[in-house]
Every structure is written in structure tokens, then in C-alpha cells.
Design an enzyme around this catalytic site. Structure first.
Site, PDB file in Angstrom:
ATOM      1  N   TYR A  39      97.023  15.834  11.928  1.00  0.00           N
ATOM      2  CA  TYR A  39      95.967  15.214  12.536  1.00  0.00           C
ATOM      3  C   TYR A  39      95.097  16.361  13.117  1.00  0.00           C
ATOM      4  O   TYR A  39      93.850  16.276  13.378  1.00  0.00           O
ATOM      5  CB  TYR A  39      95.966  14.419  13.637  1.00  0.00           C
ATOM      6  CG  TYR A  39      96.346  13.101  13.568  1.00  0.00           C
ATOM      7  CD1 TYR A  39      96.615  12.751  12.128  1.00  0.00           C
ATOM      8  CD2 TYR A  39      97.228  12.181  14.150  1.00  0.00           C
ATOM      9  CE1 TYR A  39      97.111  11.468  11.519  1.00  0.00           C
ATOM     10  CE2 TYR A  39      97.603  10.929  13.698  1.00  0.00           C
ATOM     11  CZ  TYR A  39      97.571  10.718  12.401  1.00  0.00           C
ATOM     12  OH  TYR A  39      98.221   9.344  12.052  1.00  0.00           O
TER      13      TYR A  39
ATOM     14  N   LYS B 207     110.811  14.363   7.621  1.00  0.00           N
ATOM     15  CA  LYS B 207     111.027  14.065   6.225  1.00  0.00           C
ATOM     16  C   LYS B 207     111.506  15.346   5.735  1.00  0.00           C
ATOM     17  O   LYS B 207     110.877  16.050   4.977  1.00  0.00           O
ATOM     18  CB  LYS B 207     109.887  13.295   5.553  1.00  0.00           C
ATOM     19  CG  LYS B 207     109.521  12.127   5.508  1.00  0.00           C
ATOM     20  CD  LYS B 207     110.704  11.161   4.791  1.00  0.00           C
ATOM     21  CE  LYS B 207     110.094  11.288   3.277  1.00  0.00           C
ATOM     22  NZ  LYS B 207     111.115  10.279   2.481  1.00  0.00           N
TER      23      LYS B 207
ATOM     24  N   ASP C 190     110.836   7.183   6.593  1.00  0.00           N
ATOM     25  CA  ASP C 190     111.061   5.968   5.940  1.00  0.00           C
ATOM     26  C   ASP C 190     112.200   5.036   6.015  1.00  0.00           C
ATOM     27  O   ASP C 190     112.345   4.078   6.208  1.00  0.00           O
ATOM     28  CB  ASP C 190     110.859   6.261   4.341  1.00  0.00           C
ATOM     29  CG  ASP C 190     111.659   7.434   3.669  1.00  0.00           C
ATOM     30  OD1 ASP C 190     112.550   7.970   4.544  1.00  0.00           O
ATOM     31  OD2 ASP C 190     111.904   7.297   2.694  1.00  0.00           O
TER      32      ASP C 190
ATOM     33  N   ASP D  12     102.835   7.992  15.060  1.00  0.00           N
ATOM     34  CA  ASP D  12     101.764   6.959  15.007  1.00  0.00           C
ATOM     35  C   ASP D  12     102.373   5.816  14.055  1.00  0.00           C
ATOM     36  O   ASP D  12     101.920   4.729  14.621  1.00  0.00           O
ATOM     37  CB  ASP D  12     100.534   7.488  14.147  1.00  0.00           C
ATOM     38  CG  ASP D  12      99.292   6.951  14.530  1.00  0.00           C
ATOM     39  OD1 ASP D  12      99.057   5.784  15.056  1.00  0.00           O
ATOM     40  OD2 ASP D  12      98.022   7.259  13.745  1.00  0.00           O
TER      41      ASP D  12
ATOM     42  N   ASP E  27     103.707   1.848  16.009  1.00  0.00           N
ATOM     43  CA  ASP E  27     102.943   0.660  15.826  1.00  0.00           C
ATOM     44  C   ASP E  27     103.615  -0.237  15.216  1.00  0.00           C
ATOM     45  O   ASP E  27     103.663  -1.445  15.538  1.00  0.00           O
ATOM     46  CB  ASP E  27     101.581   0.922  14.811  1.00  0.00           C
ATOM     47  CG  ASP E  27     100.445   1.554  15.445  1.00  0.00           C
ATOM     48  OD1 ASP E  27     100.762   1.619  16.961  1.00  0.00           O
ATOM     49  OD2 ASP E  27      99.574   1.842  14.867  1.00  0.00           O
TER      50      ASP E  27
END
Length: 372
Positions: A143, A194, A227, A251, A255
Site C-alpha cells: 500500500y 507467502k 492462503d 487487510d 475482514d
């Protein structure tokens, strides 16, 4: 507590002012009944600031935030400002606060209240008793990484690019927050990245492992690809206690975890900076539900996430655990008594009292009176 603690209140846009108004009632109650007082300054942020000042956050408001003992934030954004230039979008005000206050650790709890176990989209036996904390690195990663932008290629195609960047210090400091917090909970940390496909993931795993060995060997540390963790949050979320991860994955995963509880309207967050010589951290507290422009101004919004953000502020910025516990207990009791805003109306509604924003806030105050 002395009343010269400085609190900046930024209600923002959409339902932000509505839910903040109910929390102002709780703040007033705590000041009167528990001597937990603040010198409060209120200012504009997001679209509200853009409309009045032409920027999503003024320099004066930024200065006040840097000087405050804590910032209590509402929400920003809405379709009204969809077409403004990128650098002036309401969300840029929030990002500026996070960046200039150096709020690198975002704490997002996901807790299932017993009265709402049926509100989750998962089976009750999977989510009952759920109480996890996701710590998201907040000031670096994709970001904020440079270079970033958009360009037109020679063949007429457009290309957009963002850069994922992390350095060792950024990783270590957010992992340290996770380990310290885990020591006060169930002493387990799952670090997620990852590392199988990303250089930043490899570095993240290396630094988390080294820091654990150096200072936090008493804490149980595990690693999981982001994942895989997303799948495990749906399969068996109670296996986790504290999860720490980068900005992008944090993020997304926070959520996802939030929906295990049944509603975004229940979930607070804290964003913390580094401790200074006195142990004080710059900090901002906000619900994760956003501005919800579709219900703004209708008195339908759930104020609980904003109220729980205030409770997190009491706990993490001012070490007022008993007062934070009182607010949280009052909210749990109100839910147990059947009070529900529209976002919580799922499943069997026998014995449920459908209420709006103000009625929910009033019920919390009434329960605080009873508990006191």
C-alpha cells in the site's frame, strides 16, 4: 485518572457521526461515574474535511493528532467523493494519519459473543468461544511501496504497478507487538506470509523466527501461508490466538475473520505506534465497518464497534483494564438481553428487541448504570 488526557475525536463521514455520538454518551458517563475524563478536541476528516477545506485532512488536524494521547476515529468515504482525484480521496486522510503517526501495528480482534453465536455464517460449534487477535502491519508493504503508478504502453495498453516492500526492522517491530500481546493471552502466535512465492515473505519468516529465538522463545510460534490461513479460519478458527501478518494479507484476513462474528458492526480495531521513553504510544482506535453510506442518516447503524474501539483505547492507551472490562460487559449484557440493530437480525428472532442507533446506545448506558 486526571482529566488532562488529550483525546482527538474524528467522526468522519457516513454513519461515523451517528455512532460516535453514542460513544460520546459513554465517554460522558465514564467521566461522571468513573472519573475517567478527557480533554476532547473534535475535527473533520475524509469527505467532511474535503468539502470544507479542500483536503481530506488539514495540517492542523494532523498536528492535533500527533499531540493527542489517543485518536478516536469514525469512518470515511462514500459515493459522493468517488470521482475526486486520487490524492484527495477521503481515504487518503486516514492513510495520512496512519503514516505520519507511524501506526505500524493494527490490532483487530474477532470475538464471538455467546448471545450472537447463531449470527455467524459458520456452525455454532465451530465459532463458539472464538476470541482471536489479528495484528496487521500497517505502514509499509504494497500500500505504500514505491515505485507505484500507471502508464500507457506503446501498444496502447495500460499498465498499473504497485511495489511490495518490507525491511527487517518493520517486520521485527510488528512481530514484537504480537509476541508481547500473546504473552497476555494464550501465548500462541501464528505468523503468516507467502514465503513460497514472495521475497518479502521469505524475509518475513526469517525475521519472525530470529526474533522469536532471541527474545520470545516462551511463546509458541507457528508459520502458515496466507492462503492456507484463509482456509483454516473457515475450517477451524479456534486453533488460533494471535495472528501477525503484513499489510495486504492483514487487510484481507482480518475482514474474513470479522465475518465469523456475524457482523462488521461489532468489531473494533486499534492502530499503535512505537513506545516512547515513557512507554506512551501514539494510537488511533476505529471500527472496521466503514462509512456505510446506504444507511447513513437513518438511525440504523450499530454503534457497538465504535464503543468497543473506545474500550480498546481505555485498555491499550491508558491501562484502564477494569473500565474497559465494564464497557465490554455492558455491551455483552445488552446483547444477551436481546437488543439487536438491523445488522444482527439473523436466524431465530424470538425475544429480540429491534433497535436503532440511539436506542442501542441508550441501552448500553442503562446497563452501565446497573453494573455500576
Amino acid at each position: 485518572m486526571a482529566s488532562n488526557r488529550n483525546l482527538l475525536v474524528l467522526p468522519g463521514d457516513g454513519i461515523g457521526p451517528e455512532v460516535m455520538n453514542e460513544v460520546r454518551k459513554i465517554i460522558a458517563w465514564m467521566g461522571k461515574k468513573r472519573a475517567v475524563g478527557f480533554d476532547i478536541t473534535e475535527d473533520l476528516v475524509g469527505g467532511a474535511a474535503l468539502d470544507k477545506h479542500g483536503v481530506p485532512l488539514t495540517d492542523d488536524a494532523m498536528k492535533t493528532a500527533l499531540e493527542a494521547d489517543a485518536v478516536l476515529f469514525g469512518s470515511v468515504g462514500g459515493p459522493k467523493w468517488d470521482n475526486v482525484e486520487f490524492d484527495k480521496k477521503p481515504e487518503r486522510g486516514l492513510l495520512r494519519l496512519r503514516k505520519e503517526m507511524d501506526l505500524f501495528a493494527n490490532l483487530r480482534p474477532a470475538k464471538v459473543f455467546d448471545p450472537l453465536v447463531d449470527a455467524s455464517s459458520l456452525k455454532p460449534e465451530i465459532v463458539k468461544g472464538l476470541d482471536i487477535m489479528i495484528i496487521r502491519e500497517l505502514t509499509s508493504g504494497v500500500y505504500f511501496g514505491e515505485p507505484r503508478g500507471r502508464t500507457k504502453l506503446a501498444n496502447g495498453d495500460f499498465e498499473a504497478f504497485d511495489t511490495q516492500r518490507y525491511n527487517s526492522s518493520e517486520i521485527r517491530r510488528v512481530c514484537a507487538v504480537a509476541f508481547e500481546l500473546a504473552r497476555k493471552r494464550s501465548n500462541k502466535v501464528c505468523s503468516s506470509e507467502k514465503a513460497n512465492v514472495m521475497h518479502t515473505g521469505v524475509l518475513w519468516r526469517e525475521e519472525a523466527t530470529k526474533l522469536h529465538k532471541e527474545k520470545y522463545a516462551d511463546v509458541q510460534l507457528s508459520h502458515m501461508y496466507a492462503d492456507a490461513l484463509a482456509m483454516q479460519l473457515l475450517r477451524s478458527p479456534n486453533q488460533f490466538d494471535v495472528i501477525v501478518t503484513d499489510n495486504l494479507f492483514g487487510d484481507i484476513l482480518s475482514d474474513e475473520a470479522s465475518m465469523l462474528t456475524g457482523s462488521l458492526g461489532l468489531l473494533p480495531s486499534a492502530s499503535l505506534g512505537a513506545a516512547d521513553a515513557t512507554g506512551r504510544r501514539k494510537a488511533m482506535y476505529e471500527p472496521i465497518h466503514g462509512s456505510a453510506p446506504d444507511i447513513a442518516g437513518k438511525g440504523l447503524a450499530n454503534p457497538i464497534a465504535q464503543a468497543l474501539s473506545y474500550a480498546m483505547m481505555l485498555r491499550y492507551s491508558f491501562d484502564l483494564d477494569k473500565d474497559a472490562d465494564l464497557v465490554e460487559k455492558a455491551i455483552e449484557n445488552v446483547l444477551a438481553a436481546g437488543y439487536r440493530t438491523g445488522d444482527l437480525l439473523v436466524g431465530n428472532t424470538d425475544g429480540v428487541k429491534k433497535v436503532g442507533t440511539q436506542e442501542m446506545g441508550d441501552a448500553i448506558i442503562k446497563e452501565l448504570d446497573r453494573l455500576a
